[in-house]
Design a protein around this motif. Structure first.
Motif, PDB file in Angstrom:
ATOM      1  N   THR A 175       0.803  -1.226   0.000  1.00  0.00           N
ATOM      2  CA  THR A 175       0.000   0.000   0.000  1.00  0.00           C
ATOM      3  C   THR A 175       0.832   1.269   0.000  1.00  0.00           C
ATOM      4  OG1 THR A 175      -0.152   0.030   2.413  1.00  0.00           O
ATOM      5  CG2 THR A 175      -1.907  -1.129   1.216  1.00  0.00           C
ATOM      6  N   SER A 176       2.138   1.137   0.221  1.00  0.00           N
ATOM      7  CA  SER A 176       2.987   2.322   0.195  1.00  0.00           C
ATOM      8  C   SER A 176       4.414   1.951  -0.178  1.00  0.00           C
ATOM      9  CB  SER A 176       2.940   3.075   1.526  1.00  0.00           C
ATOM     10  OG  SER A 176       3.441   2.269   2.564  1.00  0.00           O
ATOM     11  N   LEU A 177       5.103   2.949  -0.694  1.00  0.00           N
ATOM     12  CA  LEU A 177       6.443   2.763  -1.228  1.00  0.00           C
ATOM     13  C   LEU A 177       7.238   4.031  -0.964  1.00  0.00           C
ATOM     14  CD1 LEU A 177       8.357   1.170  -3.246  1.00  0.00           C
ATOM     15  CD2 LEU A 177       7.173   2.405  -5.058  1.00  0.00           C
ATOM     16  N   VAL A 178       8.419   3.902  -0.360  1.00  0.00           N
ATOM     17  CA  VAL A 178       9.285   5.042  -0.105  1.00  0.00           C
ATOM     18  C   VAL A 178      10.394   5.042  -1.157  1.00  0.00           C
ATOM     19  CG1 VAL A 178      10.814   6.197   1.550  1.00  0.00           C
ATOM     20  CG2 VAL A 178       8.835   4.893   2.374  1.00  0.00           C
ATOM     21  N   LEU A 179      10.566   6.181  -1.810  1.00  0.00           N
ATOM     22  CA  LEU A 179      11.574   6.327  -2.844  1.00  0.00           C
ATOM     23  C   LEU A 179      12.577   7.397  -2.452  1.00  0.00           C
ATOM     24  CD1 LEU A 179       9.156   6.476  -5.907  1.00  0.00           C
ATOM     25  CD2 LEU A 179      10.446   4.487  -5.107  1.00  0.00           C
ATOM     26  N   ARG A 180      13.826   7.206  -2.869  1.00  0.00           N
ATOM     27  CA  ARG A 180      14.838   8.257  -2.798  1.00  0.00           C
ATOM     28  C   ARG A 180      14.899   8.859  -4.189  1.00  0.00           C
ATOM     29  NH1 ARG A 180      19.131   5.309   1.055  1.00  0.00           N
ATOM     30  NH2 ARG A 180      18.844   3.616  -0.399  1.00  0.00           N
ATOM     31  N   PHE A 181      14.796  10.188  -4.230  1.00  0.00           N
ATOM     32  CA  PHE A 181      14.747  10.830  -5.539  1.00  0.00           C
ATOM     33  C   PHE A 181      15.240  12.262  -5.423  1.00  0.00           C
ATOM     34  CE2 PHE A 181      12.323  12.870  -9.065  1.00  0.00           C
ATOM     35  CZ  PHE A 181      12.944  12.181 -10.097  1.00  0.00           C
ATOM     36  N   GLY A 182      16.311  12.569  -6.138  1.00  0.00           N
ATOM     37  CA  GLY A 182      16.817  13.936  -6.184  1.00  0.00           C
ATOM     38  C   GLY A 182      17.142  14.532  -4.841  1.00  0.00           C
ATOM     39  N   GLY A 183      17.702  13.742  -3.932  1.00  0.00           N
ATOM     40  CA  GLY A 183      18.060  14.250  -2.618  1.00  0.00           C
ATOM     41  C   GLY A 183      16.879  14.385  -1.676  1.00  0.00           C
ATOM     42  N   SER A 184      15.721  13.881  -2.081  1.00  0.00           N
ATOM     43  CA  SER A 184      14.517  13.954  -1.252  1.00  0.00           C
ATOM     44  C   SER A 184      13.913  12.568  -1.087  1.00  0.00           C
ATOM     45  CB  SER A 184      13.469  14.864  -1.903  1.00  0.00           C
ATOM     46  OG  SER A 184      13.904  16.182  -1.953  1.00  0.00           O
ATOM     47  N   TRP A 185      12.924  12.512  -0.245  1.00  0.00           N
ATOM     48  CA  TRP A 185      12.145  11.295  -0.046  1.00  0.00           C
ATOM     49  C   TRP A 185      10.773  11.504  -0.682  1.00  0.00           C
ATOM     50  CZ3 TRP A 185      14.775   7.304   1.724  1.00  0.00           C
ATOM     51  CH2 TRP A 185      15.886   7.531   2.514  1.00  0.00           C
ATOM     52  N   LEU A 186      10.270  10.474  -1.308  1.00  0.00           N
ATOM     53  CA  LEU A 186       8.944  10.506  -1.904  1.00  0.00           C
ATOM     54  C   LEU A 186       8.201   9.274  -1.420  1.00  0.00           C
ATOM     55  CD1 LEU A 186       7.017  11.894  -3.934  1.00  0.00           C
ATOM     56  CD2 LEU A 186       8.039  10.445  -5.696  1.00  0.00           C
ATOM     57  N   LEU A 187       7.049   9.482  -0.828  1.00  0.00           N
ATOM     58  CA  LEU A 187       6.232   8.380  -0.332  1.00  0.00           C
ATOM     59  C   LEU A 187       5.005   8.272  -1.218  1.00  0.00           C
ATOM     60  CD1 LEU A 187       5.416   6.241   1.786  1.00  0.00           C
ATOM     61  CD2 LEU A 187       4.519   8.115   3.186  1.00  0.00           C
ATOM     62  N   LEU A 188       4.873   7.139  -1.895  1.00  0.00           N
ATOM     63  CA  LEU A 188       3.680   6.864  -2.690  1.00  0.00           C
ATOM     64  C   LEU A 188       2.772   5.996  -1.847  1.00  0.00           C
ATOM     65  CD1 LEU A 188       5.337   5.891  -6.113  1.00  0.00           C
ATOM     66  CD2 LEU A 188       4.668   8.163  -5.301  1.00  0.00           C
ATOM     67  N   VAL A 189       1.528   6.429  -1.655  1.00  0.00           N
ATOM     68  CA  VAL A 189       0.579   5.668  -0.845  1.00  0.00           C
ATOM     69  C   VAL A 189      -0.729   5.523  -1.603  1.00  0.00           C
ATOM     70  CG1 VAL A 189       1.573   6.447   1.343  1.00  0.00           C
ATOM     71  CG2 VAL A 189      -0.337   7.695   0.371  1.00  0.00           C
ATOM     72  N   THR A 190      -1.381   4.391  -1.390  1.00  0.00           N
ATOM     73  CA  THR A 190      -2.717   4.230  -1.957  1.00  0.00           C
ATOM     74  C   THR A 190      -3.707   4.938  -1.035  1.00  0.00           C
ATOM     75  OG1 THR A 190      -2.934   2.102  -0.825  1.00  0.00           O
ATOM     76  CG2 THR A 190      -2.203   2.043  -3.114  1.00  0.00           C
ATOM     77  N   GLY A 191      -4.829   5.304  -1.577  1.00  0.00           N
ATOM     78  CA  GLY A 191      -5.834   6.021  -0.794  1.00  0.00           C
ATOM     79  C   GLY A 191      -6.349   5.178   0.356  1.00  0.00           C
ATOM     80  N   GLY A 192      -7.001   5.854   1.279  1.00  0.00           N
ATOM     81  CA  GLY A 192      -7.556   5.130   2.414  1.00  0.00           C
ATOM     82  C   GLY A 192      -8.399   6.010   3.303  1.00  0.00           C
TER      83      GLY A 192
END
Length: 137
Positions: A46-63
């Motif tokens: 349901t969620s995924l943490v990415l490292r991208f361009g010196g930042s963190w990006l959290l992709l989450v499904t709705g809920g």
């Protein structure tokens, strides 16, 4: 308590951008395979943490609401033409990024435009989140 805000934040303060997505696998493919983000951690499909361009990006499904956010529902954008949040990525070569990402399947709103002091172009992720690539001119 006399603790300063900086001390309470701590030396490792990091900002994570959260994007609510409708389909995690489709979004993972876009962010990792097309844009080149690196997977850091996944949580239960349901969620995924990415490292991208010196930042963190959290992709989450709705809920639905949870105990810590009792009146807040997470939902992917219903209309990609109405923007309330966008990411800007400062790049060294906007046209180069445009060509590489197009070859990887990214669809851009228009080719890079030179505004004099800036060259920029925009794409969207699978849920319509707007992503700007900007080069100082």
């Amino acid at each position: 308590m006399t603790e300063t805000l900086a001390a309470a934040y701590g030396a490792d303060l990091a900002v994570t951008h959260i994007l609510v997505v409708s389909e995690l696998n489709q979004s993972r493919a876009f962010w990792v395979d097309v844009l080149g983000a690196e997977i850091y951690r996944e949580y239960g499909g349901t969620s995924l943490v990415l490292r991208f361009g010196g930042s963190w990006l959290l992709l989450v499904t709705g809920g639905p609401p949870t105990v810590d956010k009792p009146d807040t529902t997470f939902a992917a954008p219903p209309d990609p033409t109405r923007v309330s949040h966008a990411l800007t990525l400062r790049v060294a070569d906007c046209l180069g990024v445009y060509e590489i990402l197009r070859a990887r399947g990214a669809v851009f709103l228009a080719p890079p435009h030179d505004w004099g002091g800036e060259i920029r172009c925009f794409t969207r992720d699978p849920d319509g989140h707007l992503i700007e690539f900007s080069q100082a001119g």
